[in-house]
Design a protein around this motif. Structure first.
Motif, PDB file in Angstrom:
ATOM      1  N   ARG A 327       0.825  -1.211   0.000  1.00 36.76           N
ATOM      2  CA  ARG A 327       0.000   0.000   0.000  1.00 36.76           C
ATOM      3  C   ARG A 327       0.854   1.253   0.000  1.00 36.76           C
ATOM      4  O   ARG A 327       0.447   2.297  -0.507  1.00 36.76           O
ATOM      5  CB  ARG A 327      -0.942  -0.034   1.199  1.00 36.76           C
ATOM      6  CG  ARG A 327      -2.009  -1.105   1.059  1.00 36.76           C
ATOM      7  CD  ARG A 327      -2.968  -1.130   2.230  1.00 36.76           C
ATOM      8  NE  ARG A 327      -4.079  -2.036   1.951  1.00 36.76           N
ATOM      9  CZ  ARG A 327      -5.100  -2.229   2.769  1.00 36.76           C
ATOM     10  NH1 ARG A 327      -5.139  -1.589   3.931  1.00 36.76           N
ATOM     11  NH2 ARG A 327      -6.065  -3.052   2.438  1.00 36.76           N
ATOM     12  N   ASP A 328       2.045   1.140   0.543  1.00 37.36           N
ATOM     13  CA  ASP A 328       2.964   2.271   0.515  1.00 37.36           C
ATOM     14  C   ASP A 328       3.365   2.603  -0.919  1.00 37.36           C
ATOM     15  O   ASP A 328       3.660   3.758  -1.233  1.00 37.36           O
ATOM     16  CB  ASP A 328       4.217   1.924   1.329  1.00 37.36           C
ATOM     17  CG  ASP A 328       4.723   3.096   2.146  1.00 37.36           C
ATOM     18  OD1 ASP A 328       3.883   3.932   2.526  1.00 37.36           O
ATOM     19  OD2 ASP A 328       5.936   3.175   2.382  1.00 37.36           O
ATOM     20  N   MET A 329       3.387   1.582  -1.792  1.00 36.10           N
ATOM     21  CA  MET A 329       3.760   1.783  -3.191  1.00 36.10           C
ATOM     22  C   MET A 329       2.557   2.103  -4.075  1.00 36.10           C
ATOM     23  O   MET A 329       2.725   2.404  -5.258  1.00 36.10           O
ATOM     24  CB  MET A 329       4.446   0.525  -3.742  1.00 36.10           C
ATOM     25  CG  MET A 329       5.759   0.164  -3.066  1.00 36.10           C
ATOM     26  SD  MET A 329       6.648  -1.136  -3.977  1.00 36.10           S
ATOM     27  CE  MET A 329       5.486  -2.495  -3.850  1.00 36.10           C
ATOM     28  N   GLY A 331      -0.142   4.301  -3.155  1.00 38.21           N
ATOM     29  CA  GLY A 331      -0.921   5.437  -2.675  1.00 38.21           C
ATOM     30  C   GLY A 331      -1.951   5.071  -1.636  1.00 38.21           C
ATOM     31  O   GLY A 331      -3.032   5.670  -1.576  1.00 38.21           O
ATOM     32  N   GLY A 332      -1.653   4.071  -0.795  1.00 35.80           N
ATOM     33  CA  GLY A 332      -2.571   3.660   0.260  1.00 35.80           C
ATOM     34  C   GLY A 332      -3.568   2.601  -0.174  1.00 35.80           C
ATOM     35  O   GLY A 332      -4.386   2.160   0.632  1.00 35.80           O
ATOM     36  N   LYS A 333      -3.520   2.168  -1.431  1.00 30.30           N
ATOM     37  CA  LYS A 333      -4.453   1.159  -1.942  1.00 30.30           C
ATOM     38  C   LYS A 333      -3.745  -0.189  -2.085  1.00 30.30           C
ATOM     39  O   LYS A 333      -2.526  -0.275  -2.067  1.00 30.30           O
ATOM     40  CB  LYS A 333      -4.999   1.583  -3.308  1.00 30.30           C
ATOM     41  CG  LYS A 333      -5.681   2.941  -3.336  1.00 30.30           C
ATOM     42  CD  LYS A 333      -6.080   3.285  -4.765  1.00 30.30           C
ATOM     43  CE  LYS A 333      -6.678   4.671  -4.863  1.00 30.30           C
ATOM     44  NZ  LYS A 333      -7.009   5.016  -6.277  1.00 30.30           N
ATOM     45  N   ASP A 334      -4.551  -1.227  -2.272  1.00 26.60           N
ATOM     46  CA  ASP A 334      -3.974  -2.530  -2.572  1.00 26.60           C
ATOM     47  C   ASP A 334      -3.438  -2.554  -3.997  1.00 26.60           C
ATOM     48  O   ASP A 334      -2.488  -3.263  -4.298  1.00 26.60           O
ATOM     49  CB  ASP A 334      -5.018  -3.640  -2.411  1.00 26.60           C
ATOM     50  CG  ASP A 334      -5.434  -3.826  -0.964  1.00 26.60           C
ATOM     51  OD1 ASP A 334      -4.648  -3.486  -0.070  1.00 26.60           O
ATOM     52  OD2 ASP A 334      -6.559  -4.318  -0.733  1.00 26.60           O
ATOM     53  N   TYR A 335      -4.062  -1.777  -4.882  1.00 29.62           N
ATOM     54  CA  TYR A 335      -3.616  -1.728  -6.272  1.00 29.62           C
ATOM     55  C   TYR A 335      -4.070  -0.427  -6.907  1.00 29.62           C
ATOM     56  O   TYR A 335      -5.159   0.072  -6.637  1.00 29.62           O
ATOM     57  CB  TYR A 335      -4.175  -2.910  -7.073  1.00 29.62           C
ATOM     58  CG  TYR A 335      -3.750  -2.896  -8.530  1.00 29.62           C
ATOM     59  CD1 TYR A 335      -2.397  -2.886  -8.874  1.00 29.62           C
ATOM     60  CD2 TYR A 335      -4.689  -2.886  -9.553  1.00 29.62           C
ATOM     61  CE1 TYR A 335      -1.992  -2.864 -10.206  1.00 29.62           C
ATOM     62  CE2 TYR A 335      -4.294  -2.871 -10.883  1.00 29.62           C
ATOM     63  CZ  TYR A 335      -2.943  -2.860 -11.207  1.00 29.62           C
ATOM     64  OH  TYR A 335      -2.539  -2.829 -12.513  1.00 29.62           O
ATOM     65  N   ASP A 336      -3.224   0.121  -7.755  1.00 32.37           N
ATOM     66  CA  ASP A 336      -3.539   1.328  -8.512  1.00 32.37           C
ATOM     67  C   ASP A 336      -3.223   1.032  -9.972  1.00 32.37           C
ATOM     68  O   ASP A 336      -2.073   0.749 -10.327  1.00 32.37           O
ATOM     69  CB  ASP A 336      -2.704   2.509  -8.012  1.00 32.37           C
ATOM     70  CG  ASP A 336      -3.019   3.803  -8.740  1.00 32.37           C
ATOM     71  OD1 ASP A 336      -3.956   3.801  -9.563  1.00 32.37           O
ATOM     72  OD2 ASP A 336      -2.341   4.809  -8.501  1.00 32.37           O
ATOM     73  N   GLY A 345       5.130   1.205  -9.368  1.00 30.56           N
ATOM     74  CA  GLY A 345       4.680   1.767  -8.102  1.00 30.56           C
ATOM     75  C   GLY A 345       5.216   3.173  -7.885  1.00 30.56           C
ATOM     76  O   GLY A 345       5.972   3.721  -8.700  1.00 30.56           O
ATOM     77  N   THR A 346       4.820   3.772  -6.783  1.00 28.60           N
ATOM     78  CA  THR A 346       5.266   5.118  -6.423  1.00 28.60           C
ATOM     79  C   THR A 346       5.646   5.151  -4.948  1.00 28.60           C
ATOM     80  O   THR A 346       5.374   4.217  -4.199  1.00 28.60           O
ATOM     81  CB  THR A 346       4.150   6.157  -6.683  1.00 28.60           C
ATOM     82  OG1 THR A 346       2.992   5.808  -5.896  1.00 28.60           O
ATOM     83  CG2 THR A 346       3.760   6.210  -8.150  1.00 28.60           C
TER      84      THR A 346
END
Length: 391
Positions: A327-329, A331-336, A345-346
């Motif tokens: 979630r750190d990668m 934006g707080g979600k399981d997947y973006d 990731g970010t």
């Protein structure tokens, strides 16, 4: 309604980014938010723990002991094969963060059983489960070579590299018998058409004869995914894929035959296999590899819950830590699924992974030069039964 069925329905209604559930003392079978685990003996040699209904199904079903027949009497999941009567074999995409615009998938479903496979949700289109169905109910396209040749003869066809292995593995175990991938390569070689292959199987070395001839004309490139050098972790994540030593040996044989090779450290999963980045790249470089790439774990749709179940079954002590870093990668979600960031990731964790990868590649001399495939040798195949001009 049975307790088991209730669990499946509650899972289907779970929000996309729900808070991390507490770790249950009783293990995965008590994990109501995730699903109902199939007995270990029935799914021996498989990656997924469950077989929940696809997202398009109106009903969610689960096996439970009703007193008439014990669950112990149910047969194990066996690999079944059905025909896919597709009328076209080349798939197109216009994704801006993918380096190809066309691909071929000789098979639907994949017996390798990689638990993290982002292609799993496609089985829901067939009314099947992205779980155990994806790795046990397979579909073959026996007409793929013929369809490919037909599509290459289309008026105005412009050749560009065809990617194979981007969805399901073209060299999964059933390829030994069906040889669809070899048929496709024969068509591409005859037409002088470039191809890029991604696989986790050492079976690719069977086709070194064709690939070496194509490589002489800059028509072929092979990437092999090496996710871990730890045999226990690799077998748990990818139960029916080639072992890490066999994949490295395949890279060595391909490189020795003059075929451009790429090692894919994909996917990188924080707190699970990210510590191996440098070791994998080092081993691949010693095998003759000159290019490398990576992606971080992607958890679209049903893959999220399947990976959660697997993580709780095999590494329950790391469950919360792994998902916290994921979630750190994202934006707080399981997947973006945002283009441009979904592959890498970010955030600081993603940046650290990327920097470690770059430093290791620089130290080992990887990616100093990337082989580009050529379309200069393409000759459009003659149409079958084409009548010659009178004048």
């Amino acid at each position: 309604m049975s307790r088991a069925t209730s669990r499946v329905l509650s899972k289907a209604l779970q929000p996309a980014s729900s808070p991390l559930p507490p770790v249950p003392a009783g293990g995965i079978s008590d994990f109501a938010e995730i699903g109902v685990a199939i007995d270990a003996e029935r799914r021996r040699g498989r990656g997924a723990q469950t077989n929940a209904s696809g997202r398009y199904e109106r009903e969610a079903r689960a096996a439970f002991d009703d007193g008439w027949q014990s669950l112990d009497d149910l047969p194990p999941f066996k690999t079944t094969i059905a025909l896919d009567t597709a009328r076209k074999v080349i798939s197109r995409n216009d994704s801006p963060d993918i380096g190809f615009d066309r691909s071929i998938n000789p098979y639907r479903g994949c017996e390798h059983g990689c638990v993290y496979c982002f292609a799993r949700p496609t089985h829901a289109y067939l009314g099947l489960s992205p779980g155990l169905d994806f790795e046990s109910k397979l579909f073959v396209k026996p007409d793929a070579p013929m369809l490919l040749e037909k599509e290459l003869t289309a008026p105005g066809y412009e050749p560009r590299t065809i990617a194979i292995g981007t969805n399901t593995d073209p060299y999964q175990p059933i390829e030994r018998e069906h040889r669809i991938m070899r048929g496709i390569l024969e068509v591409l070689e005859k037409a002088g058409h470039p191809v890029g292959i991604v696989t986790k199987s050492a079976l690719v070395t069977r086709d070194i004869d064709i690939l070496a001839r194509m490589a002489e004309k800059s028509l072929a490139k092979v990437a092999i995914s090496v996710t871990s050098l730890d045999p226990k972790l690799a077998r748990a994540m990818e139960p029916r894929a080639s072992t890490p030593p066999k994949r490295l040996e395949a890279l060595r044989q391909l490189s020795a035959a003059g075929i451009p090779t790429v090692v894919m450290t994909a996917p990188i999963i924080p707190a699970l296999n990210d510590s191996e980045i440098e070791r994998i790249l080092d081993a691949a470089a010693h095998a003759g590899v000159r290019e490398a790439n990576y992606t971080v774990l992607r958890l679209p749709l049903e893959v999220r819950d399947l990976f959660r179940e697997w993580l709780m079954a095999h590494y329950p002590d790391r469950y919360r830590h792994v998902f916290s870093l994921i979630r750190d990668m994202r934006g707080g979600k399981d997947y973006d699924s945002q283009w441009g960031s979904r592959m890498k990731g970010t955030g600081p964790i993603a940046w650290m992974i990327g920097r470690r990868f770059e430093i290791a590649c620089e130290r080992l001399g990887l990616n100093r030069k990337r082989v580009k495939l050529s379309t200069a040798h393409f000759v459009q195949p003659a149409k079958s039964g084409e009548q010659l001009d009178l004048f």
